[in-house]
Design an enzyme around this catalytic site. Structure first.
Site, PDB file in Angstrom:
ATOM      1  N   THR A 185     -10.796  -1.570  14.115  1.00 36.98           N
ATOM      2  CA  THR A 185     -10.035  -0.885  13.073  1.00 36.98           C
ATOM      3  C   THR A 185      -9.691  -1.840  11.939  1.00 36.98           C
ATOM      4  O   THR A 185      -9.249  -2.962  12.172  1.00 36.98           O
ATOM      5  CB  THR A 185      -8.725  -0.329  13.663  1.00 36.98           C
ATOM      6  OG1 THR A 185      -9.036   0.416  14.834  1.00 36.98           O
ATOM      7  CG2 THR A 185      -8.009   0.553  12.669  1.00 36.98           C
ATOM      8  N   SER A 222       0.822  -1.206   0.000  1.00 34.37           N
ATOM      9  CA  SER A 222       0.000   0.000   0.000  1.00 34.37           C
ATOM     10  C   SER A 222       0.861   1.263   0.000  1.00 34.37           C
ATOM     11  O   SER A 222       1.616   1.497  -0.932  1.00 34.37           O
ATOM     12  CB  SER A 222      -0.952  -0.038   1.200  1.00 34.37           C
ATOM     13  OG  SER A 222      -1.919   0.973   1.110  1.00 34.37           O
TER      14      SER A 222
END
Length: 600
Positions: free
Chosen positions: A385, A154
Site C-alpha cells: 500500500t 493532504s
C-alpha cells in the site's frame, strides 16, 4: 528550566525541549502540562518521535517530539541535510526542492526546512506559491535535485500537518533512507545557529522554480493529451472543486493546455482555506458528504461531470449525473478501471507493444488491471500500500525497458505515466476529462464505459470502508485473535458463516506468512510495525484488513471477482454484501470491541 515529574528520563526530554524550542506558544503548552502535573499526557507526547509512515511524517500541530511543529521540522531537516551530505558528493550543486500547501504553518515549516539546508551549504529550490504535491516529485526529476520535501497533510483534518520526502529518483523515500534520516536527526536534535531564522527567500542559495516548473509540467501534459477539436467543441460541462486546497490554478492551466472550455468552479471552495470551512472532512474520498456544494453548483449550471481534488491535489474524485437524475460518485477502484482502460486504449492507438507495457496497483486495490493484463498481454505488478512502493517499482520496471502506462490505488490516487513518480490529481483530471469527452462523442458516458469494461473483463465488485479505533491495545487484540484463531500461532479463520464461504489462502504482511506459497513466506515486503492480513476465498473474494499509517482506523478492502460469463451484477453485489457483513461481524467484532463506524 528544571523539571521534576518523578520520571528522570522524561524530565531530561522535557528540559531539552524547553531549552531548544523558541516557539513561545508551544513552550507554553508544555509548561501548562508541567504546572498541572499532567505526567500521563507528557509521557504520551515525549515517549516517541514522529516516524516516516506511508505518507512521510504526519501528525497534529502541537508541542512535543511526537507532533508536527517548528522544532520537529528543524530536527528532521537537520538530520536529512546531514544524511544527504553523506549520500551525495554533488548535493551542494544539485540541491533540494521544497513546496508547501495552504495549511496553517505550511509556509513557515517550509522556510525553517530551507534554513537547515542552506546552513549546510545545500541550495534550495523553494516554491514562491502554494503548489500541488505532485510538483515536488516532478521537480526532483526535472531539476535533478537530490531530494524534495512537500509540507502537507493532504486530506487530514485541519489540525494536522506533514512532511513528505522524495529521493533523487523522484519517488517517496523507503527503507533504509527513512530510517537513516531519523537516525541522523537524533544526532542533531539541538537546533543549529540561525535555525529559527525563517527569512530565507533572499538568500543566495535559495531560488524559486515556479515559473520553470509550470512550463515544464504543462509541456509534458500537452504531449500526453489528445488536445483535439472534441475538447474545444464538447457540450460536456465540468464542475471543479479543490476542496479549499491548492488545485484550482493548476487544473485551470491543465484545462487550458488540453483546450477545454473553462471548468465551472465551486466558488465556496475555490480558494485555499486552512479551516476547510465548508466540509466536515477535506477528503473527497468520503463521497457526497464532501461534494455537496459541488453537486449543487453542477445542478445550477447543467453540468454533468464533477471533478474534485483533495487539498494538496494529488488525488481525484469524480461524479457523473446519471439518466435517472441521480449522481454516481465513482469509487477509486472504478476510476482505476476507467483510467486503466483509457491509458491502455491510448497506448494501443500509438502502437504500443503490450509485452513492453506495464501497469501497477497496490495490494489493497481492485485487481481489474491484472485481469486486463491477462487478456491484453501487458505486465501487471502488485506492490504494498502506498505510492512510494508503486513509484519505486515503476521506476525499476522503466529501467528494465517497460513503458509505465498507469498505476493506481483505491484511495483515489492515480499515476498516468511516470513523468510524476507519485499520484497526481492534476494530470488525472486532464486525462479523465478527455476520456469523458471521447465517450460523449460516441454517445456513451463514464458509467456506461465502466459497464462495458465489466462486460469484457468480468464484474469486479468492491467495498472499502473502515472503523475508527483510538486504542492500540484493542487493535492489537483484534489482529492477534485472527492470527491465533485456533489458539495456536498462524491459525487463521478458515471460513465465514459457519463454512458457507471457505478461505483458500491467507497472507499476513505483519509476520511474513503466506499460506499460498510453498515455503509459507510472503513475496511482498513485511513490516511488524503495521497490521495487514489478506484472506483469499474460494469464490473469488479477496479481503484485506489493515491499520492506517496516518489515521486511527481499521480499514477493510474487499473485492469479488466474477468471470465474464457471470453477467448478473446484482447477484455478485449481493454475495459481496453478505460476505462483507459476515467478515466485519466475525473478524472485527465491532460491538464487542467498541469500534466506531465510519461517519455517514
Amino acid at each position: 528550566m528544571a523539571v521534576n515529574t518523578g520520571n528522570p528520563e522524561l524530565d531530561r526530554k522535557v528540559e531539552d525541549w524547553l531549552k531548544w524550542d523558541k516557539n513561545e506558544k508551544n513552550k507554553a503548552e508544555i509548561k501548562e502540562l508541567l504546572k498541572v502535573n499532567d505526567v500521563d499526557t507528557l509521557v504520551k507526547i515525549f515517549e516517541k518521535r514522529l516516524e516516516f509512515g506511508t505518507a512521510g511524517l504526519r501528525g497534529v500541530m502541537a508541542a512535543g517530539p511526537s507532533r508536527m511543529n517548528d522544532l520537529t521540522v528543524i530536527q528532521a531537516t537537520q538530520g536529512m541535510a546531514k544524511y544527504l551530505l553523506e549520500c551525495f558528493d554533488d548535493v551542494k550543486t544539485q540541491g533540494v526542492v521544497i513546496g508547501y500547501d495552504g495549511r496553517y504553518n505550511s509556509s513557515r515549516f517550509a522556510s525553517l526546512a530551507t534554513r537547515a539546508f542552506i546552513t549546510m551549504g545545500i541550495p534550495v529550490h523553494l516554491f514562491s506559491a502554494l503548489v500541488p504535491t505532485p510538483y515536488i516529485p516532478f521537480s526532483v526529476c526535472r531539476l535533478k535535485t537530490k531530494a524534495g520535501i512537500m509540507i502537507t497533510a493532504s486530506h487530514n483534518p485541519k489540525e494536522d500537518n506533514g512532511y513528505k520526502v522524495y529521493w533523487e529518483n523522484g519517488a517517496q523515500i523507503i527503507s533504509p533512507d527513512d530510517k537513516n534520516i531519523l537516525l541522523r536527526s537524533l544526532d542533531n536534535l539541538a537546533p543549529w545557529d540561525e535555525a529559527w531564522d525563517d527569512s530565507v527567500r533572499e538568500h543566495a542559495l535559495v531560488s524559486d522554480p515556479l515559473e520553470n516548473i509550470n512550463q515544464l509540467y504543462f509541456d509534458v501534459l500537452s504531449k500526453e493529451c489528445l488536445r483535439d477539436e472534441l475538447n474545444q467543441k464538447t457540450s460536456l460541462k465540468f464542475t471543479y472543486t479543490p476542496v479549499h486546497g491548492v488545485g484550482a490554478p493548476y487544473v485551470k492551466m491543465a484545462f487550458e493546455t488540453c483546450k477545454f472550455q473553462p471548468y465551472i468552479p465551486v466558488q465556496e471552495q475555490i480558494e485555499p482555506d486552512p479551516e476547510f470551512s465548508t466540509v466536515k472532512f477535506p477528503n473527497p474520498e468520503e463521497g457526497k458528504s464532501t461534494l455537496n456544494l459541488a453537486l449543487a453548483t453542477a445542478a445550477r449550471n447543467n453540468s454533468t461531470v464533477i471533478l474534485a481534488n483533495d487539498p494538496d491535489a494529488d488525488r481525484l474524485a469524480v461524479a457523473e449525473l446519471q439518466p435517472n437524475g441521480e449522481w454516481k460518485v465513482f469509487s477509486g477502484n472504478e476510476l482505476g478501471a476507467l483510467l486503466g482502460w483509457w491509458m491502455w486504449t491510448r497506448a494501443e492507438q500509438k502502437g504500443q507493444d503490450p509485452t513492453t507495457a506495464a501497469m501497477i496497483a497496490s495490494t489493497v486495490s481492485s485487481k481489474i488491471l491484472q485481469t486486463m493484463a491477462e487478456r491484453e498481454g501487458f505486465l501487471f505488478d502488485e506492490t504494498l500500500t502506498g505510492f512510494k512502493w508503486m513509484a519505486n517499482r515503476g521506476l525499476q520496471l522503466q529501467k528494465e525497458g517497460y513503458q509505465i502506462l498507469f498505476a493506481f490505488e483505491e484511495a483515489i490516487g492515480f499515476m498516468c505515466g511516470i513523468h510524476v513518480p507519485d499520484k497526481d490529481g492534476v494530470s488525472a483530471a486532464a486525462h479523465l476529462s478527455e476520456m469523458a469527452v471521447h465517450l460523449e462523442s460516441k454517445g456513451s458516458t463514464l458509467n456506461g464505459q465502466l459497464q462495458e469494461i465489466y462486460l469484457k473483463y468480468g464484474h469486479h465488485v468492491s467495498l472499502v470502508s473502515y472503523y475508527l479505533c483510538y486504542d492500540p491495545v484493542v487493535i492489537n487484540r483484534i489482529f492477534e485473535r485472527l492470527r491465533n484463531f485456533e489458539n495456536a500461532p498462524k491459525t487463521y479463520p478458515k471460513s465465514l458463516m459457519g463454512g458457507k464461504y471457505v478461505v483458500k489462502g491467507v497472507r499476513d504482511l505483519t509476520n511474513g506468512f503466506d499460506s499460498r506459497q510453498p515455503d509459507g513466506k510472503a513475496l511482498l515486503p513485511t513490516s511488524s510495525s503495521s497490521q495487514m492480513i489478506t484472506f483469499y476465498f474460494e469464490n473469488g473474494l479477496d479481503a484485506t484488513i489493515r491499520t492506517s499509517g496516518t489515521e486511527p482506523k481499521i480499514k477493510y478492502y474487499t473485492e469479488l471477482r466474477a468471470p465474464p460469463t457471470q453477467s448478473d451484477r446484482q447477484q455478485v453485489q449481493a454475495t459481496l454484501d453478505e460476505m462483507v457483513q459476515a467478515l466485519v461481524d466475525e473478524f472485527l467484532q465491532p460491538t464487542l470491541n467498541h469500534l466506531t463506524p465510519r461517519p455517514e
